[in-house]
Design an enzyme around this catalytic site. Structure first.
Site, short mmCIF file in Angstrom:
data_model
loop_
_atom_site.label_atom_id
_atom_site.label_comp_id
_atom_site.label_asym_id
_atom_site.label_seq_id
_atom_site.Cartn_x
_atom_site.Cartn_y
_atom_site.Cartn_z
N THR A 1 39.35 40.91 44.35
CA THR A 1 40.40 41.43 42.96
C THR A 1 41.06 42.26 42.65
O THR A 1 40.19 43.61 42.87
CB THR A 1 40.02 40.22 42.07
OG1 THR A 1 38.66 39.98 42.05
CG2 THR A 1 39.94 38.34 42.66
N ASP B 1 34.50 38.97 45.10
CA ASP B 1 35.46 38.97 44.15
C ASP B 1 35.13 38.28 42.64
O ASP B 1 36.01 36.84 41.90
CB ASP B 1 36.32 37.21 44.56
CG ASP B 1 35.17 35.41 44.73
OD1 ASP B 1 33.92 36.84 43.82
OD2 ASP B 1 35.51 34.68 44.59
N CYS B 2 35.30 39.74 42.02
CA CYS B 2 34.67 39.46 40.97
C CYS B 2 36.61 39.46 39.65
O CYS B 2 36.79 40.05 39.51
CB CYS B 2 33.46 40.64 40.28
SG CYS B 2 33.74 41.05 38.53
N GLY B 3 36.39 38.90 38.79
CA GLY B 3 37.44 38.97 37.99
C GLY B 3 37.64 40.23 36.71
O GLY B 3 37.99 40.11 36.21
#
Lengths: 339, 172
Positions: free
Chosen positions: A92, A71-73
């Site tokens: 994401t 869930d890397c921005g």
């Protein structure tokens, strides 16, 4: 019984679709999301017949990972797994960005994935090749390969000239060319960084700051956080909260929260609500959680064994409970005489 | 009609303050960052990662250099996130501590060498912007942030190493 599935991008997503099929060796779905196994990872595991694993508590050798769910921005994690040529599912909606953007390709990476993006692959569906499309290449990749071919050509010429003695002017020319090339490359990388990460961050935070200033939330912050950040005990409280082992991994990703808080505090410093010499301890108080979200990935980049990773994650998290507040105290004493 | 116009004005006001902030940052921060990052990363490219590796290898032996010199070299030369790959030089039992030291240096480094972590500049930059607004020079803050950073990564390295060792002993 393993089954092939197709993962396509969700709304606003990028990359994919990936059609994947587990094998006897490569049959683990690793959820590197924090807070247990994410439902999307669980669903992928259930559909394919793989085993879902929480990447924070247990580590898996790279060659057994079928898919990494992150869930890397857009800073690091989204690029780390594609760089290792592991299929990556990002929850994401993040595209080809970050320092490792060049490794994020459509045949390794898919983003904005939800459970509805998963379906069984039909009979005779073609599995996504990790290598095939890479050769075809996208924009940045060809840009990268150009200097390489030039370098190759130069190497060939050098090989041909090996017996001839080069005169000083030729050598000087080649040397200068190499240096100039490196400077140019550095400039290109810098501009890339500014356009892809620094400017978007400025846009997002200046919008928030604008709204905070005009809407009067600013006064609320000035009355609550400023007094807290202008005393040593207050800052210790902030750093302890940031370092709590169950909070720190959540606050970490991309340092986004630390950056936003830093910017908000900066506004308060600018208005004189917090004394200037507190800038130094404040820098450490808001950042006790640094990297707590990234321990398993960082350790695997350092080629640590799976057992080391399993025990290393809690070791780092617990250590922060001590070193987080300690950092604030040290910084507080070092701030004497500044401003 | 007047009401609508008033609403529209209020709506635009909401974003004008943001626009001013944005313009200030772009004009005030970006030019310096661009030139500084280009210069430093060019120098780093000229030195080359290979030349640092033997030095990095030597730094692993000693507990002091392992959590000071080694993380500093890896952050300066490889940047976020590839700096952790220098973990391959340290012994297995020291890897978590090395990680902790390295990751904790990623922000103190940005005051002087923003190229190392260009994507996360605003932890420092955000607070620094406020100091600039007061008309104070940043040099002192950047240098102290860097130096205190070194002290803290050293302490983090040692504490994490101890915690990891005792956890491992208990597990056995």
């Amino acid at each position: 019984m393993y089954k092939a599935i197709t993962i396509s991008q969700g709304s606003g997503g990028w990359g994919g679709p990936l059609t994947i099929m587990p094998t006897d060796i490569c049959n683990k779905i690793v959820s590197v999301t924090g807070g247990g196994i994410h439902p999307v990872a669980a669903k992928i595991a259930e559909m394919t017949g793989c085993e879902a694993i929480d990447g924070f508590t247990k580590s898996v050798p790279d060659d057994q990972i079928l898919v990494a769910v992150v869930d890397c921005g857009g800073t690091a994690r989204c690029g780390v797994y594609p760089k290792k040529k592991i299929f990556t599912v990002n929850l994401t909606p993040v595209g080809k960005v970050g320092p490792l953007a060049q490794y994020i390709t459509e045949n390794l990476y898919v983003s904005a994935v939800t459970e509805s993006c998963l379906r069984y692959a039909g009979e005779g569906a073609i599995l996504t090749s990790k290598e095939g499309l890479v050769a075809a290449g996208t924009g940045p990749r060809t840009a990268h390969s150009e200097p390489k071919t030039k370098a190759q050509a130069r190497a060939e010429i050098a090989a041909m000239n090996v017996n001839k003695k080069r005169n000083i002017i030729t050598r000087l020319g080649i040397g200068v060319g190499g240096v100039v090339n490196k400077f140019y490359q550095a400039g290109r990388e810098t501009i890339d960084m500014v356009v892809k990460t620094i400017l978007p961050f400025m846009a997002f935070v200046s919008m928030i700051i604008g709204i905070i200033k005009v809407s009067g939330i600013g006064n609320l912050i000035a009355n609550t956080i400023s007094p807290l950040a202008s005393t040593l005990p207050g800052m210790l409280v902030i750093s302890v909260v940031c370092s709590l082992p169950f909070i720190s991994p959540v606050l970490g990703p991309g340092a986004v929260i630390a950056q936003v808080v830093g910017t908000l505090l900066g506004v308060e410093f600018g208005l004189g609500h917090i004394p200037a010499q507190y800038a130094l301890p404040a820098l450490f108080a808001i950042n006790g959680q640094v990297g707590c979200d990234f321990v398993p990935v960082g350790l695997s980049l350092g080629e640590a064994d799976p057992e080391t990773i399993e025990m290393g994650v809690p070791a780092v998290l617990y250590s922060r409970l001590i070193t987080g507040p300690l950092a604030v105290i040290i910084a507080y004493f070092f701030s004497f005489g500044m401003y | 009609m007047e009401l609508l116009a008033g609403l529209a004005n209020g709506f635009m006001e909401l974003f004008k303050a943001g626009a001013e902030t944005f313009a200030g940052w772009v004009a005030g921060i970006i030019p310096l960052i661009v030139v500084l990052m280009t210069a430093v990363s060019a120098v780093i490219k000229l030195i080359g990662e290979e030349r640092v590796q033997s030095l990095a290898q030597k730094a692993t032996k000693n507990i002091i250099t392992r959590y000071t010199i080694l993380p500093i070299l890896s952050v300066l030369f490889l940047g976020n996130p590839m700096c952790y790959s220098f973990g391959r030089f340290v012994e297995e039992k020291h890897k978590p501590a090395f990680y902790d030291a390295t990751v904790s240096f990623l922000h103190p480094v940005t005051g002087l060498f923003p190229h190392a972590n260009g994507g996360e500049l605003f932890v420092y930059m955000g607070i620094a912007a406020g100091i600039t607004k007061l008309g104070l020079p940043l040099g002192d803050l950047a240098v102290r942030y860097f130096l205190v950073g070194i002290i803290i990564i050293f302490i983090r390295g040692i504490v994490t190493e101890k915690i990891y060792t005792s956890m491992k002993a208990k597990a056995k």
